[in-house]
Motif scaffolding. Sequence first.
Motif, PDB file in Angstrom:
ATOM      1  N   PHE A  13      -8.259 -17.678   3.687  1.00 19.12           N
ATOM      2  CA  PHE A  13      -6.865 -17.249   3.540  1.00 19.12           C
ATOM      3  C   PHE A  13      -5.922 -18.193   4.275  1.00 19.12           C
ATOM      4  CE2 PHE A  13      -3.498 -13.939   4.654  1.00 19.12           C
ATOM      5  CZ  PHE A  13      -2.984 -13.840   3.371  1.00 19.12           C
ATOM      6  N   ASN A  14      -6.371 -18.724   5.394  1.00 13.46           N
ATOM      7  CA  ASN A  14      -5.532 -19.591   6.226  1.00 13.46           C
ATOM      8  C   ASN A  14      -5.861 -21.077   6.078  1.00 13.46           C
ATOM      9  OD1 ASN A  14      -3.693 -17.819   7.981  1.00 13.46           O
ATOM     10  ND2 ASN A  14      -5.666 -16.766   8.026  1.00 13.46           N
ATOM     11  N   TYR A  15      -6.725 -21.423   5.142  1.00 16.54           N
ATOM     12  CA  TYR A  15      -7.122 -22.821   4.921  1.00 16.54           C
ATOM     13  C   TYR A  15      -5.962 -23.626   4.338  1.00 16.54           C
ATOM     14  CZ  TYR A  15      -9.185 -26.808   2.492  1.00 16.54           C
ATOM     15  OH  TYR A  15      -9.452 -28.073   2.021  1.00 16.54           O
ATOM     16  N   ARG A  16      -5.668 -24.754   4.986  1.00 16.54           N
ATOM     17  CA  ARG A  16      -4.630 -25.667   4.486  1.00 16.54           C
ATOM     18  C   ARG A  16      -5.327 -26.885   3.888  1.00 16.54           C
ATOM     19  NH1 ARG A  16       0.268 -26.457   8.581  1.00 16.54           N
ATOM     20  NH2 ARG A  16       1.016 -27.541   6.744  1.00 16.54           N
ATOM     21  N   PRO A  17      -5.150 -27.109   2.570  1.00 15.34           N
ATOM     22  CA  PRO A  17      -5.822 -28.232   1.914  1.00 15.34           C
ATOM     23  C   PRO A  17      -5.462 -29.585   2.538  1.00 15.34           C
ATOM     24  CG  PRO A  17      -4.737 -26.804   0.312  1.00 15.34           C
ATOM     25  CD  PRO A  17      -4.342 -26.326   1.666  1.00 15.34           C
ATOM     26  N   GLU A  18      -4.225 -29.696   2.992  1.00 13.57           N
ATOM     27  CA  GLU A  18      -3.743 -30.911   3.667  1.00 13.57           C
ATOM     28  C   GLU A  18      -2.682 -30.476   4.657  1.00 13.57           C
ATOM     29  OE1 GLU A  18      -2.222 -33.587   0.663  1.00 13.57           O
ATOM     30  OE2 GLU A  18      -4.003 -33.336  -0.573  1.00 13.57           O
ATOM     31  N   ASN A  19      -2.361 -31.347   5.604  1.00 17.53           N
ATOM     32  CA  ASN A  19      -1.344 -30.991   6.603  1.00 17.53           C
ATOM     33  C   ASN A  19       0.021 -30.706   6.001  1.00 17.53           C
ATOM     34  OD1 ASN A  19      -3.037 -31.053   8.782  1.00 17.53           O
ATOM     35  ND2 ASN A  19      -2.578 -33.164   9.339  1.00 17.53           N
ATOM     36  N   ASN A  20       0.326 -31.340   4.877  1.00 15.62           N
ATOM     37  CA  ASN A  20       1.648 -31.160   4.280  1.00 15.62           C
ATOM     38  C   ASN A  20       1.644 -30.099   3.167  1.00 15.62           C
ATOM     39  OD1 ASN A  20       0.171 -32.666   2.467  1.00 15.62           O
ATOM     40  ND2 ASN A  20       1.890 -33.953   1.854  1.00 15.62           N
ATOM     41  N   ARG A  21       0.544 -29.349   3.056  1.00 16.99           N
ATOM     42  CA  ARG A  21       0.457 -28.282   2.055  1.00 16.99           C
ATOM     43  C   ARG A  21       0.235 -26.952   2.755  1.00 16.99           C
ATOM     44  NH1 ARG A  21      -3.399 -29.694  -2.721  1.00 16.99           N
ATOM     45  NH2 ARG A  21      -2.496 -27.760  -3.474  1.00 16.99           N
ATOM     46  N   TRP A  22       0.683 -25.889   2.116  1.00 17.35           N
ATOM     47  CA  TRP A  22       0.568 -24.555   2.691  1.00 17.35           C
ATOM     48  C   TRP A  22      -0.784 -23.933   2.406  1.00 17.35           C
ATOM     49  CZ3 TRP A  22       5.760 -22.477   0.304  1.00 17.35           C
ATOM     50  CH2 TRP A  22       6.848 -23.045   0.981  1.00 17.35           C
ATOM     51  N   SER A  23      -1.175 -23.046   3.298  1.00 13.88           N
ATOM     52  CA  SER A  23      -2.338 -22.198   3.057  1.00 13.88           C
ATOM     53  C   SER A  23      -1.909 -21.055   2.132  1.00 13.88           C
ATOM     54  CB  SER A  23      -2.845 -21.614   4.386  1.00 13.88           C
ATOM     55  OG  SER A  23      -1.880 -20.714   4.915  1.00 13.88           O
ATOM     56  N   ILE A  24      -2.879 -20.298   1.649  1.00 11.38           N
ATOM     57  CA  ILE A  24      -2.564 -19.120   0.833  1.00 11.38           C
ATOM     58  C   ILE A  24      -1.738 -18.139   1.658  1.00 11.38           C
ATOM     59  CG2 ILE A  24      -3.571 -17.111  -0.340  1.00 11.38           C
ATOM     60  CD1 ILE A  24      -5.920 -19.037  -1.138  1.00 11.38           C
ATOM     61  N   ALA A  25      -2.091 -17.975   2.917  1.00  8.53           N
ATOM     62  CA  ALA A  25      -1.328 -17.089   3.798  1.00  8.53           C
ATOM     63  C   ALA A  25       0.125 -17.550   3.912  1.00  8.53           C
ATOM     64  CB  ALA A  25      -1.981 -17.035   5.174  1.00  8.53           C
ATOM     65  N   GLN A  26       0.315 -18.859   4.057  1.00  2.55           N
ATOM     66  CA  GLN A  26       1.670 -19.387   4.173  1.00  2.55           C
ATOM     67  C   GLN A  26       2.446 -19.229   2.867  1.00  2.55           C
ATOM     68  OE1 GLN A  26       0.333 -23.240   5.769  1.00  2.55           O
ATOM     69  NE2 GLN A  26       1.940 -22.954   7.323  1.00  2.55           N
ATOM     70  N   VAL A  27       1.780 -19.398   1.740  1.00  3.56           N
ATOM     71  CA  VAL A  27       2.439 -19.180   0.445  1.00  3.56           C
ATOM     72  C   VAL A  27       2.942 -17.735   0.393  1.00  3.56           C
ATOM     73  CG1 VAL A  27       2.076 -19.009  -2.058  1.00  3.56           C
ATOM     74  CG2 VAL A  27       1.129 -20.960  -0.787  1.00  3.56           C
ATOM     75  N   CYS A  28       2.092 -16.807   0.816  1.00  2.00           N
ATOM     76  CA  CYS A  28       2.492 -15.397   0.812  1.00  2.00           C
ATOM     77  C   CYS A  28       3.629 -15.130   1.791  1.00  2.00           C
ATOM     78  CB  CYS A  28       1.286 -14.516   1.129  1.00  2.00           C
ATOM     79  SG  CYS A  28       0.035 -14.527  -0.172  1.00  2.00           S
ATOM     80  N   HIS A  29       3.587 -15.765   2.952  1.00  2.83           N
ATOM     81  CA  HIS A  29       4.680 -15.590   3.918  1.00  2.83           C
ATOM     82  C   HIS A  29       5.980 -16.141   3.343  1.00  2.83           C
ATOM     83  CE1 HIS A  29       6.849 -16.335   7.859  1.00  2.83           C
ATOM     84  NE2 HIS A  29       6.725 -15.023   7.752  1.00  2.83           N
ATOM     85  N   HIS A  30       5.904 -17.249   2.642  1.00  2.00           N
ATOM     86  CA  HIS A  30       7.068 -17.803   1.958  1.00  2.00           C
ATOM     87  C   HIS A  30       7.639 -16.772   0.977  1.00  2.00           C
ATOM     88  CE1 HIS A  30       9.506 -20.446  -0.581  1.00  2.00           C
ATOM     89  NE2 HIS A  30       8.741 -20.092  -1.616  1.00  2.00           N
ATOM     90  N   LEU A  31       6.769 -16.089   0.237  1.00  4.93           N
ATOM     91  CA  LEU A  31       7.231 -15.070  -0.709  1.00  4.93           C
ATOM     92  C   LEU A  31       7.956 -13.937   0.012  1.00  4.93           C
ATOM     93  CD1 LEU A  31       4.139 -14.973  -3.086  1.00  4.93           C
ATOM     94  CD2 LEU A  31       6.402 -15.945  -3.582  1.00  4.93           C
ATOM     95  N   VAL A  32       7.469 -13.561   1.183  1.00  3.67           N
ATOM     96  CA  VAL A  32       8.132 -12.540   1.998  1.00  3.67           C
ATOM     97  C   VAL A  32       9.541 -13.005   2.360  1.00  3.67           C
ATOM     98  CG1 VAL A  32       8.146 -11.406   4.271  1.00  3.67           C
ATOM     99  CG2 VAL A  32       6.005 -11.602   2.980  1.00  3.67           C
TER     100      VAL A  32
END
Length: 169
Positions: free
Chosen positions: A28-47
Motif C-alpha cells: 500500500f505504501n510502496y513508491r515505484p520511484e522517488n518522484n511517484r506516489w504510492s497507492i496510499a499517497q494517491v488515495c490521500h491526494h483524493l482525500v
Amino acid sequence: MNSLIHHQMLETRNSLIREFELLSYDAFNYRPENNRWSIAQVCHHLVLVERATVKAIKWGLSQNRDSNIERKNVQRILDRTKKLQAPEIVEPESAPFEKQQIIELLAEPRNELINTLSSIDQPTILQTKSVNHPAFGDLPLDQWIEAVYLHEQRHMEQIREIKGLLDLC
C-alpha cells in the motif's frame, strides 16, 4: 442530489477501496520511484481534492451572482495521456498510511459533500453557479461534483499500474 451522480460516486468509491483493501501495508505504501506516489499517497491526494471540492462548492453557493459559464467536457479528466500537475495544496503527505486510516479519511469529505448537497433547496442552482477549477477554469458546480468520481476513476487506473509494478518486485 441527482441519484445517478450519487450512484456513480458510491460505485466508484467502492471500486477504489476494493483496489487496495487486500494489499499489505508495505504494498500500500510502496513508491515505484522517488518522484511517484504510492497507492496510499494517491488515495490521500483524493482525500485532499475532495476536501478542496467541498470548500469550492460551499464558496460558490455563498456567492450572490449567477453565471452563464460554458459547460466543459469533464470526461477528459479520464484521459491519462494528458499529465496533470497536482496543485501543491492537494499533494499528499510523504509519510506512510494505514489502509483503515485512508478509508476513514476518504469518508470525511464525502460525507460533508453529501450533506452539503442534501441541504440545497434548489439543486438546479448547481448549474447556475461556478467556481474556477484548476484543470478546467470556470466550471459549474454540478460539474465539480461530476469531476469528483471521474477523478477517482482516473486515479484507479494509476493504482492498477502501481499494483502491476508490485507483481514485478
